[in-house]
Design an enzyme around this catalytic site. Structure first.
Site, PDB file in Angstrom:
ATOM      1  N   ARG A   1       0.834  -1.217   0.000  1.00  0.00           N
ATOM      2  CA  ARG A   1       0.000   0.000   0.000  1.00  0.00           C
ATOM      3  C   ARG A   1       0.867   1.266   0.000  1.00  0.00           C
ATOM      4  NH1 ARG A   1      -0.436   4.690   2.644  1.00  0.00           N
ATOM      5  NH2 ARG A   1      -0.018   3.636   4.609  1.00  0.00           N
ATOM      6  N   ASP A   2       1.610   1.509   1.072  1.00  0.00           N
ATOM      7  CA  ASP A   2       2.367   2.768   1.164  1.00  0.00           C
ATOM      8  C   ASP A   2       3.487   2.767   0.130  1.00  0.00           C
ATOM      9  OD1 ASP A   2       3.027   5.250   2.138  1.00  0.00           O
ATOM     10  OD2 ASP A   2       3.427   4.606   4.189  1.00  0.00           O
TER      11      ASP A   2
ATOM     12  N   CYS B   1       4.470   9.221   0.031  1.00  0.00           N
ATOM     13  CA  CYS B   1       3.071   9.629   0.029  1.00  0.00           C
ATOM     14  C   CYS B   1       2.895  10.594  -1.125  1.00  0.00           C
ATOM     15  CB  CYS B   1       2.672  10.288   1.346  1.00  0.00           C
ATOM     16  SG  CYS B   1       0.985  10.923   1.290  1.00  0.00           S
TER      17      CYS B   1
ATOM     18  N   HIS C   1       5.218   4.497  12.670  1.00  0.00           N
ATOM     19  CA  HIS C   1       5.250   4.398  11.205  1.00  0.00           C
ATOM     20  C   HIS C   1       6.274   5.427  10.714  1.00  0.00           C
ATOM     21  CE1 HIS C   1       2.983   3.989   7.252  1.00  0.00           C
ATOM     22  NE2 HIS C   1       3.562   5.161   7.069  1.00  0.00           N
TER      23      HIS C   1
HETATM   24  P1  HMG Z   1     -13.289  14.496  -2.344  1.00  0.00           P
HETATM   25  O1  HMG Z   1     -12.963  14.972  -3.722  1.00  0.00           O
HETATM   26  O2  HMG Z   1     -13.545  15.510  -1.278  1.00  0.00           O
HETATM   27  O3  HMG Z   1     -14.496  13.451  -2.436  1.00  0.00           O
HETATM   28  O4  HMG Z   1     -12.108  13.539  -1.887  1.00  0.00           O
HETATM   29  P2  HMG Z   1     -16.064  13.670  -2.278  1.00  0.00           P
HETATM   30  O5  HMG Z   1     -16.488  13.072  -0.994  1.00  0.00           O
HETATM   31  O6  HMG Z   1     -16.407  15.107  -2.545  1.00  0.00           O
HETATM   32  O7  HMG Z   1     -16.629  12.797  -3.506  1.00  0.00           O
HETATM   33  C1  HMG Z   1     -16.364  13.174  -4.873  1.00  0.00           C
HETATM   34  C2  HMG Z   1     -16.608  11.988  -5.809  1.00  0.00           C
HETATM   35  O8  HMG Z   1     -15.654  10.974  -5.528  1.00  0.00           O
HETATM   36  C3  HMG Z   1     -17.968  11.327  -5.668  1.00  0.00           C
HETATM   37  O9  HMG Z   1     -18.340  10.865  -6.965  1.00  0.00           O
HETATM   38  C4  HMG Z   1     -17.692  10.118  -4.786  1.00  0.00           C
HETATM   39  O10 HMG Z   1     -18.586   9.031  -4.972  1.00  0.00           O
HETATM   40  C5  HMG Z   1     -16.300   9.741  -5.265  1.00  0.00           C
HETATM   41  P3  HMG Z   1     -19.425  11.642  -7.856  1.00  0.00           P
HETATM   42  O11 HMG Z   1     -20.678  11.621  -7.012  1.00  0.00           O
HETATM   43  O12 HMG Z   1     -18.866  13.029  -8.036  1.00  0.00           O
HETATM   44  O13 HMG Z   1     -19.485  10.834  -9.098  1.00  0.00           O
HETATM   45  N1  HMG Z   1     -15.575   9.077  -4.177  1.00  0.00           N
HETATM   46  C6  HMG Z   1     -15.009   7.852  -4.225  1.00  0.00           C
HETATM   47  N2  HMG Z   1     -14.892   6.940  -5.206  1.00  0.00           N
HETATM   48  C7  HMG Z   1     -14.279   5.768  -4.900  1.00  0.00           C
HETATM   49  N3  HMG Z   1     -13.770   5.496  -3.678  1.00  0.00           N
HETATM   50  C8  HMG Z   1     -13.846   6.393  -2.681  1.00  0.00           C
HETATM   51  C9  HMG Z   1     -14.471   7.629  -2.947  1.00  0.00           C
HETATM   52  N4  HMG Z   1     -14.716   8.712  -2.171  1.00  0.00           N
HETATM   53  C10 HMG Z   1     -15.370   9.587  -2.929  1.00  0.00           C
HETATM   54  N5  HMG Z   1     -13.347   6.109  -1.468  1.00  0.00           N
HETATM   55  C11 HMG Z   1     -11.265  11.698  -0.585  1.00  0.00           C
HETATM   56  C12 HMG Z   1     -12.069  12.987  -0.584  1.00  0.00           C
HETATM   57  C13 HMG Z   1     -11.027  11.306   0.850  1.00  0.00           C
HETATM   58  C14 HMG Z   1     -12.056  10.637  -1.303  1.00  0.00           C
HETATM   59  C15 HMG Z   1      -9.934  11.952  -1.349  1.00  0.00           C
HETATM   60  O14 HMG Z   1      -9.316  13.042  -0.756  1.00  0.00           O
HETATM   61  C16 HMG Z   1      -8.993  10.767  -1.310  1.00  0.00           C
HETATM   62  O15 HMG Z   1      -9.276   9.725  -1.908  1.00  0.00           O
HETATM   63  N6  HMG Z   1      -7.854  10.918  -0.627  1.00  0.00           N
HETATM   64  C17 HMG Z   1      -6.881   9.822  -0.465  1.00  0.00           C
HETATM   65  C18 HMG Z   1      -5.461  10.332  -0.445  1.00  0.00           C
HETATM   66  C19 HMG Z   1      -4.526   9.178  -0.173  1.00  0.00           C
HETATM   67  O16 HMG Z   1      -4.843   8.020  -0.386  1.00  0.00           O
HETATM   68  N7  HMG Z   1      -3.301   9.508   0.303  1.00  0.00           N
HETATM   69  C20 HMG Z   1      -2.295   8.508   0.620  1.00  0.00           C
HETATM   70  C21 HMG Z   1      -2.613   7.715   1.855  1.00  0.00           C
HETATM   71  S1  HMG Z   1      -2.209   8.578   3.372  1.00  0.00           S
HETATM   72  C22 HMG Z   1      -0.548   8.169   3.682  1.00  0.00           C
HETATM   73  O17 HMG Z   1       0.111   7.642   2.817  1.00  0.00           O
HETATM   74  C23 HMG Z   1       0.030   8.437   5.052  1.00  0.00           C
HETATM   75  C24 HMG Z   1       0.230   7.146   5.867  1.00  0.00           C
HETATM   76  O18 HMG Z   1       1.117   6.246   5.215  1.00  0.00           O
HETATM   77  C25 HMG Z   1       0.807   7.503   7.276  1.00  0.00           C
HETATM   78  C26 HMG Z   1       2.046   8.394   7.221  1.00  0.00           C
HETATM   79  O19 HMG Z   1       2.998   8.101   6.477  1.00  0.00           O
HETATM   80  O20 HMG Z   1       2.023   9.390   7.980  1.00  0.00           O
HETATM   81  C27 HMG Z   1      -1.104   6.402   6.101  1.00  0.00           C
HETATM   82 MG    MG Z   2       3.273   6.385   5.232  1.00  0.00          MG
END
Ligand code: HMG
Ligand code: MG
Length: 306
Positions: A20-21, A246, A213
């Site tokens: 994943r990450d 990320c 992490h």
């Molecule tokens: P948004 O644009 O605000 O979404 O994104 P929304 O709620 O306004 O929805 C817009 C459209 O997206 C809608 O469709 C939803 O159905 C669709 P429409 O009605 O317009 O046709 N939608 C989705 N479709 C599929 N799957 C979903 C989904 N959600 C909405 N889950 C959102 C908000 C949270 C979805 C977006 O910001 C996002 O996906 N962010 C993810 C970012 C990410 O994955 N970052 C990396 C992971 S974090 C990380 O790596 C850190 C970590 O490792 C720890 C560390 O290192 O510190 C964990």
């Molecule tokens: Mg991470």
């Protein structure tokens, strides 16, 4: 010959995040068959918790747009957990439809990263997570909570400890059973780790509920891990081969490499259940699939000539 240090756990649970990450940050999209084989090889090497993918918006993280196919095609093994990231109810619906039993929500300790990573404010992220945790728990799933930017943020600089514990406590109060404290951009040092963990304990968090992490951007991940173990933690996140980053935090590089972690722990006489040679072979295979060498020093040292 392993040589122990006083005050460390006998066993550490490794929470593997490579699929994943690691893969969420690869420029090339890795074919789903390779991802499935990667996870199955990690299981064969002895890892028992493997974060497999994310049910996030496919436009936000195109590298994991195949999450549904991956979970469908994966041969799940009894006793192994395959958690997936879920940010919102739409993501939870996708995970539930596929029989996923373990999920992780991911919050930010800073306003800037909450906006960039989740398109939400600090309070807005909690509002988004609340129904996810409630419904997941009611369906019998386990929920981990991440807090990102615990030790520094590329837009805001230093992050006050009270801000981190506040977000962490909010996730635990929602119903998360484990909290993983993320050094997303790898800037933290052991004194900071000690201070943050002590602050969590001071606000009533059981140390068993905490995990760390570390990204290894500044080469501090192993020292920071040792500081966490000395504070009583026994769950550590890492990524096979040191894959990772990320996409919404440009200064984030790879996670602590699982091989480097295993070498360190086995040298201290700490059990992990991992077959290090099998893991190194997996990372060498993966680095060939990705077309670049693993950044892990242990992978490099143990695979000379391959
Ligand atoms: P948004 O644009 O605000 O979404 O994104 P929304 O709620 O306004 O929805 C817009 C459209 O997206 C809608 O469709 C939803 O159905 C669709 P429409 O009605 O317009 O046709 N939608 C989705 N479709 C599929 N799957 C979903 C989904 N959600 C909405 N889950 C959102 C908000 C949270 C979805 C977006 O910001 C996002 O996906 N962010 C993810 C970012 C990410 O994955 N970052 C990396 C992971 S974090 C990380 O790596 C850190 C970590 O490792 C720890 C560390 O290192 O510190 C964990
Ligand atoms: Mg991470």
């Amino acid at each position: 010959m392993p040589t122990q240090l006083p005050g460390l756990p006998e066993r550490v649970a490794i929470y593997e995040v490579g699929p994943r990450d690691g893969l969420q940050n690869e420029k090339a999209v890795v074919p789903v068959e390779i991802k499935v084989e990667f996870i199955e090889r990690l299981v064969s090497a002895g890892l028992r918790t493997i974060e497999a993918t994310s049910f996030v918006h496919p436009k936000w993280v195109p590298q994991l747009a195949d999450a549904d196919v991956l979970i469908r095609d994966l041969q799940r093994v009894d006793g192994v957990r395959y958690p997936a990231l879920v940010p919102n109810e739409r993501g939870l619906d996708r995970a539930l439809a596929l029989g996923v039993m373990d999920i992780a929500i991911f919050a930010s300790a800073t306003e800037s990263f909450a906006q960039k990573n989740l398109n939400r404010s600090l309070d807005g992220q909690i509002t988004m997570f609340e129904p996810v945790v409630r419904r997941a728990r009611a369906a019998g799933l386990s929920v981990r909570g991440y807090v990102s930017m615990c030790f520094g943020d590329p837009w805001e600089g230093d992050v006050p400890i009270a801000q981190v514990t506040r977000v962490g406590r909010q996730l635990l109060d929602l119903g998360c059973s484990e909290l993983s404290l993320g050094d997303t951009i790898g800037v933290g040092t052991p004194g900071q780790v000690h201070a943050l963990l002590r602050a969590f304990v001071d606000v009533g968090t059981p140390v068993e509920a905490l995990a760390v992490h570390f990204h290894d951007t500044y080469g501090q991940a192993l020292s920071n891990t040792l500081a966490a173990l000395q504070a009583g933690l026994s769950t550590v996140d890492s990524s096979a081969g040191g894959l990772g980053g990320c996409p919404y935090a440009e200064s984030a590089t790879g996670n602590l490499a699982t091989e480097d972690l295993v070498w360190h722990l086995h040298g201290l006489g700490i059990d992990t259940g991992v077959d290090l040679e099998a893991l190194v072979r997996t990372s060498v295979w993966m680095s060939k699939a990705l077309g670049r060498p693993s950044p892990s020093r242990v992978v490099q040292a143990m695979s000379k000539g391959e």
